[in-house]
Design a protein around this motif. Structure first.
Motif, PDB file in Angstrom:
ATOM      1  N   ASP A 151       0.831  -1.208   0.000  1.00  0.00           N
ATOM      2  CA  ASP A 151       0.000   0.000   0.000  1.00  0.00           C
ATOM      3  C   ASP A 151       0.866   1.259   0.000  1.00  0.00           C
ATOM      4  OD1 ASP A 151      -2.545  -1.453   0.313  1.00  0.00           O
ATOM      5  OD2 ASP A 151      -1.755  -1.958   2.283  1.00  0.00           O
ATOM      6  N   THR A 152       1.928   1.235   0.787  1.00  0.00           N
ATOM      7  CA  THR A 152       2.804   2.409   0.856  1.00  0.00           C
ATOM      8  C   THR A 152       3.479   2.676  -0.484  1.00  0.00           C
ATOM      9  OG1 THR A 152       3.217   1.961   3.202  1.00  0.00           O
ATOM     10  CG2 THR A 152       4.767   3.408   2.059  1.00  0.00           C
ATOM     11  N   THR A 153       4.003   1.626  -1.108  1.00  0.00           N
ATOM     12  CA  THR A 153       4.660   1.825  -2.404  1.00  0.00           C
ATOM     13  C   THR A 153       3.665   2.257  -3.483  1.00  0.00           C
ATOM     14  OG1 THR A 153       4.460  -0.575  -2.745  1.00  0.00           O
ATOM     15  CG2 THR A 153       6.580   0.264  -1.963  1.00  0.00           C
ATOM     16  N   CYS A 154       2.424   1.797  -3.371  1.00  0.00           N
ATOM     17  CA  CYS A 154       1.399   2.243  -4.332  1.00  0.00           C
ATOM     18  C   CYS A 154       1.113   3.727  -4.171  1.00  0.00           C
ATOM     19  CB  CYS A 154       0.120   1.423  -4.147  1.00  0.00           C
ATOM     20  SG  CYS A 154      -1.168   1.799  -5.336  1.00  0.00           S
ATOM     21  N   ILE A 155       1.046   4.202  -2.928  1.00  0.00           N
ATOM     22  CA  ILE A 155       0.842   5.634  -2.681  1.00  0.00           C
ATOM     23  C   ILE A 155       2.013   6.442  -3.223  1.00  0.00           C
ATOM     24  CG2 ILE A 155       0.491   7.388  -0.926  1.00  0.00           C
ATOM     25  CD1 ILE A 155      -1.857   5.505  -1.315  1.00  0.00           C
ATOM     26  N   LEU A 156       3.228   5.953  -3.017  1.00  0.00           N
ATOM     27  CA  LEU A 156       4.402   6.649  -3.539  1.00  0.00           C
ATOM     28  C   LEU A 156       4.379   6.697  -5.068  1.00  0.00           C
ATOM     29  CD1 LEU A 156       7.162   5.210  -1.177  1.00  0.00           C
ATOM     30  CD2 LEU A 156       6.154   7.500  -1.133  1.00  0.00           C
ATOM     31  N   ALA A 157       3.926   5.605  -5.696  1.00  0.00           N
ATOM     32  CA  ALA A 157       3.808   5.604  -7.160  1.00  0.00           C
ATOM     33  C   ALA A 157       2.766   6.624  -7.623  1.00  0.00           C
ATOM     34  CB  ALA A 157       3.440   4.203  -7.655  1.00  0.00           C
ATOM     35  N   ALA A 158       1.656   6.724  -6.895  1.00  0.00           N
ATOM     36  CA  ALA A 158       0.625   7.712  -7.256  1.00  0.00           C
ATOM     37  C   ALA A 158       1.159   9.130  -7.122  1.00  0.00           C
ATOM     38  CB  ALA A 158      -0.609   7.518  -6.373  1.00  0.00           C
ATOM     39  N   LEU A 159       1.920   9.399  -6.062  1.00  0.00           N
ATOM     40  CA  LEU A 159       2.524  10.726  -5.914  1.00  0.00           C
ATOM     41  C   LEU A 159       3.524  10.994  -7.037  1.00  0.00           C
ATOM     42  CD1 LEU A 159       3.119  10.781  -2.045  1.00  0.00           C
ATOM     43  CD2 LEU A 159       1.323  11.947  -3.344  1.00  0.00           C
ATOM     44  N   GLY A 160       4.260   9.955  -7.437  1.00  0.00           N
ATOM     45  CA  GLY A 160       5.178  10.115  -8.562  1.00  0.00           C
ATOM     46  C   GLY A 160       4.453  10.433  -9.856  1.00  0.00           C
ATOM     47  N   SER A 161       3.316   9.782 -10.079  1.00  0.00           N
ATOM     48  CA  SER A 161       2.537  10.070 -11.286  1.00  0.00           C
ATOM     49  C   SER A 161       2.011  11.502 -11.278  1.00  0.00           C
ATOM     50  CB  SER A 161       1.374   9.082 -11.400  1.00  0.00           C
ATOM     51  OG  SER A 161       0.594   9.343 -12.541  1.00  0.00           O
ATOM     52  N   LEU A 162       1.564  11.970 -10.119  1.00  0.00           N
ATOM     53  CA  LEU A 162       1.097  13.357 -10.019  1.00  0.00           C
ATOM     54  C   LEU A 162       2.234  14.337 -10.279  1.00  0.00           C
ATOM     55  CD1 LEU A 162      -1.282  13.211  -6.908  1.00  0.00           C
ATOM     56  CD2 LEU A 162      -1.926  13.591  -9.291  1.00  0.00           C
ATOM     57  N   SER A 163       3.417  14.067  -9.727  1.00  0.00           N
ATOM     58  CA  SER A 163       4.564  14.951  -9.976  1.00  0.00           C
ATOM     59  C   SER A 163       4.951  14.919 -11.454  1.00  0.00           C
ATOM     60  CB  SER A 163       5.737  14.540  -9.092  1.00  0.00           C
ATOM     61  OG  SER A 163       6.188  13.234  -9.428  1.00  0.00           O
ATOM     62  N   HIS A 164       4.823  13.755 -12.076  1.00  0.00           N
ATOM     63  CA  HIS A 164       5.112  13.631 -13.506  1.00  0.00           C
ATOM     64  C   HIS A 164       4.134  14.480 -14.319  1.00  0.00           C
ATOM     65  CE1 HIS A 164       7.683  11.504 -16.284  1.00  0.00           C
ATOM     66  NE2 HIS A 164       6.657  11.170 -17.038  1.00  0.00           N
ATOM     67  N   THR A 165       2.874  14.481 -13.915  1.00  0.00           N
ATOM     68  CA  THR A 165       1.854  15.292 -14.593  1.00  0.00           C
ATOM     69  C   THR A 165       2.150  16.784 -14.452  1.00  0.00           C
ATOM     70  OG1 THR A 165       0.172  13.596 -14.213  1.00  0.00           O
ATOM     71  CG2 THR A 165      -0.607  15.827 -14.661  1.00  0.00           C
ATOM     72  N   ILE A 166       2.501  17.207 -13.247  1.00  0.00           N
ATOM     73  CA  ILE A 166       2.843  18.615 -13.018  1.00  0.00           C
ATOM     74  C   ILE A 166       4.062  19.009 -13.842  1.00  0.00           C
ATOM     75  CG2 ILE A 166       3.595  20.276 -11.278  1.00  0.00           C
ATOM     76  CD1 ILE A 166       1.959  18.641  -9.234  1.00  0.00           C
ATOM     77  N   LEU A 167       5.020  18.100 -13.912  1.00  0.00           N
ATOM     78  CA  LEU A 167       6.230  18.377 -14.689  1.00  0.00           C
ATOM     79  C   LEU A 167       5.909  18.551 -16.168  1.00  0.00           C
ATOM     80  CD1 LEU A 167       9.309  18.634 -14.710  1.00  0.00           C
ATOM     81  CD2 LEU A 167       9.428  16.147 -14.989  1.00  0.00           C
ATOM     82  N   TYR A 168       5.047  17.701 -16.700  1.00  0.00           N
ATOM     83  CA  TYR A 168       4.642  17.850 -18.103  1.00  0.00           C
ATOM     84  C   TYR A 168       3.966  19.191 -18.340  1.00  0.00           C
ATOM     85  CZ  TYR A 168       5.639  13.071 -19.654  1.00  0.00           C
ATOM     86  OH  TYR A 168       6.267  11.910 -20.025  1.00  0.00           O
ATOM     87  N   ALA A 169       3.130  19.619 -17.407  1.00  0.00           N
ATOM     88  CA  ALA A 169       2.440  20.906 -17.559  1.00  0.00           C
ATOM     89  C   ALA A 169       3.443  22.059 -17.616  1.00  0.00           C
ATOM     90  CB  ALA A 169       1.459  21.106 -16.407  1.00  0.00           C
ATOM     91  N   GLU A 170       4.496  21.979 -16.790  1.00  0.00           N
ATOM     92  CA  GLU A 170       5.515  23.029 -16.811  1.00  0.00           C
ATOM     93  C   GLU A 170       6.358  22.954 -18.084  1.00  0.00           C
ATOM     94  OE1 GLU A 170       5.830  25.525 -14.645  1.00  0.00           O
ATOM     95  OE2 GLU A 170       3.982  24.763 -13.746  1.00  0.00           O
ATOM     96  N   MET A 171       6.638  21.753 -18.550  1.00  0.00           N
ATOM     97  CA  MET A 171       7.425  21.594 -19.775  1.00  0.00           C
ATOM     98  C   MET A 171       6.670  22.113 -20.990  1.00  0.00           C
ATOM     99  SD  MET A 171       8.887  17.805 -18.861  1.00  0.00           S
ATOM    100  CE  MET A 171       9.547  17.448 -20.495  1.00  0.00           C
ATOM    101  N   ILE A 172       5.368  21.930 -21.012  1.00  0.00           N
ATOM    102  CA  ILE A 172       4.558  22.407 -22.138  1.00  0.00           C
ATOM    103  C   ILE A 172       4.607  23.930 -22.228  1.00  0.00           C
ATOM    104  CG2 ILE A 172       2.155  22.656 -22.894  1.00  0.00           C
ATOM    105  CD1 ILE A 172       1.747  19.746 -21.982  1.00  0.00           C
ATOM    106  N   LYS A 173       4.720  24.596 -21.081  1.00  0.00           N
ATOM    107  CA  LYS A 173       4.778  26.056 -21.092  1.00  0.00           C
ATOM    108  C   LYS A 173       6.015  26.582 -21.812  1.00  0.00           C
ATOM    109  CE  LYS A 173       2.284  26.599 -16.708  1.00  0.00           C
ATOM    110  NZ  LYS A 173       2.378  27.089 -15.298  1.00  0.00           N
ATOM    111  N   ILE A 174       7.074  25.780 -21.865  1.00  0.00           N
ATOM    112  CA  ILE A 174       8.300  26.238 -22.531  1.00  0.00           C
ATOM    113  C   ILE A 174       8.519  25.494 -23.852  1.00  0.00           C
ATOM    114  CG2 ILE A 174       9.399  26.985 -20.401  1.00  0.00           C
ATOM    115  CD1 ILE A 174      10.979  24.382 -20.394  1.00  0.00           C
ATOM    116  N   GLY A 175       7.439  24.982 -24.415  1.00  0.00           N
ATOM    117  CA  GLY A 175       7.519  24.475 -25.777  1.00  0.00           C
ATOM    118  C   GLY A 175       7.545  22.974 -25.954  1.00  0.00           C
TER     119      GLY A 175
END
Length: 368
Positions: A63-87
């Motif tokens: 359960d703990t590792t699954c939560i960490l994976a979900a947080l990683g996916s959310l951070s990955h999504t935020i990162l993509y949003a920031e990357m899109i802003k710069i092209g």
């Protein structure tokens, strides 16, 4: 505003015109795909948390590792949003030269080399630990295989994260991009990462198959396992497609357009892997939800039945009060006739209200 804002980072191919203001981009596809799959992933993770804490009242490392994976996916999504802003998602000839000179932008465009290995590693380890919950007591060699595979994946993905961190310091300037380390990181190391990822995806998918034959499963459970394996196969297919796409464009200079295409497969792979890790909690959740719905429906019907019974008892008591031969309607009519029955006329009594003589009231004055 610098003059480099109006100059493309590289010259476009013959017959292609650079567009720095409104260029074609795959950013909207990445955004929509990310939003859809992350939403489903979060629903699955919330169901898992609810079932573990509310019904099963247990919590484990899976359960703990699954939560960490979900947080990683959310951070990955935020990162993509920031990357899109710069092209991110554009062709490289549609980038202003000033954007690629910025070291901060270069680091941001390479930062997914940290979030992706961590996220996929936690998702896979969560699945391995879930296998131990089911098959850990059946086969000791299986336990050894699971622990060995988990340790190998943890070591490999940790090494990939360390290499990415080093590249964020040594491969951010244009003159550094031709150094042996940076050339290796942008080519062979990424290929190695993708190959290892595909192999471990298929290994995870096929690992429990020999032991499934030892379990006595109902038809519904067999269908559920089939759905889980289908989702796992979809994640493996996305991982394989990303590797093939990267291999076909290994020498391309249009890196950000190709990376956006690969990002679509990455989104599918990561989030499906997390959903698969949560699937075991779905039957319990839907069973309890169905019981709650049926229980609420029965209580509602019971309340309606109680109200109807009380009304019937009141009518019955009224009929008994009026006599066994009378209904409540007849009883009401009986009393109405009794009340309105005309009285015999007596001599000297007034016939109308106008004939009634009122007594004289003496006139009074207000006294102060």
């Amino acid at each position: 505003m610098s003059i480099l804002d109006h100059i493309p980072a590289v010259q476009p191919p013959p017959g292609v015109v650079s567009d720095l203001t409104n260029p074609p981009s795959q950013a909207h596809v990445v955004t929509v795909l990310d939003g859809v799959f992350v939403t489903f992933m979060l629903i699955a993770v919330l169901i898992r948390i609810f079932v573990r804490l509310k019904f099963m009242k247990t919590w484990g490392w899976d359960d703990t590792t699954c939560i960490l994976a979900a947080l990683g996916s959310l951070s990955h999504t935020i990162l993509y949003a920031e990357m899109i802003k710069i092209g991110y998602g554009r062709h490289i000839w549609d980038f202003p030269a000033s954007w690629l000179i910025s070291q901060q932008n270069i680091r941001l465009l390479q930062a997914n080399g940290i979030t992706y290995p961590l996220t996929i590693c936690f998702a896979k380890i969560s699945i391995l630990l879930f296998y131990l919950r089911i098959f850990g007591l059946i086969s000791k060699p299986f336990n050894v295989i699971v622990y060995t595979g988990g340790a190998l994946m943890a070591a490999f993905y940790s090494a990939m994260v360390m290499v990415c961190i080093v590249s964020l310091n040594k491969c951010v300037r244009l003159e550094e991009s031709k150094t042996p380390f940076c050339v290796a990181y942008s080519g062979p190391i990424v290929t190695l990462n993708g190959t290892f990822n595909v192999l471990t995806d298929f290994w995870l998918l096929l690992l429990p198959v020999p032991l499934l034959s030892t379990l006595r499963l109902r038809p519904g459970q067999k269908w559920g396992i089939g759905v889980v394996f289908g989702a796992g196969a979809a994640a493996c297919a996305a991982s394989l497609a990303r590797l093939i796409k990267f291999a076909l464009n290994y020498r391309t200079s249009d890196v950000f357009w190709v990376q956006a295409t690969n990002a679509m497969f990455t989104i599918v792979e990561i989030n499906i892997a997390i959903i698969v890790a949560c699937v075991a909690c779905f039957p319990c959740f839907f069973t309890r939800a169905r019981e709650c719905i049926h229980g609420g429906y029965r209580r509602l019907r019971s309340r309606q039945g109680t109200s109807t019974t009380k009304g019937s008892r009141s009518a019955t008591d009224l009929e008994k009060w009026g006599g066994s031969g009378y209904s409540s309607k007849a009883l009401s009519q009986k009393h109405s006739r009794a009340t309105l029955k005309p009285q015999p006329y007596m001599e000297g009594s007034p016939k109308t209200y106008s004939e009634i003589e009122l007594p004289e009231i003496p006139e009074r004055t207000c006294q102060n």
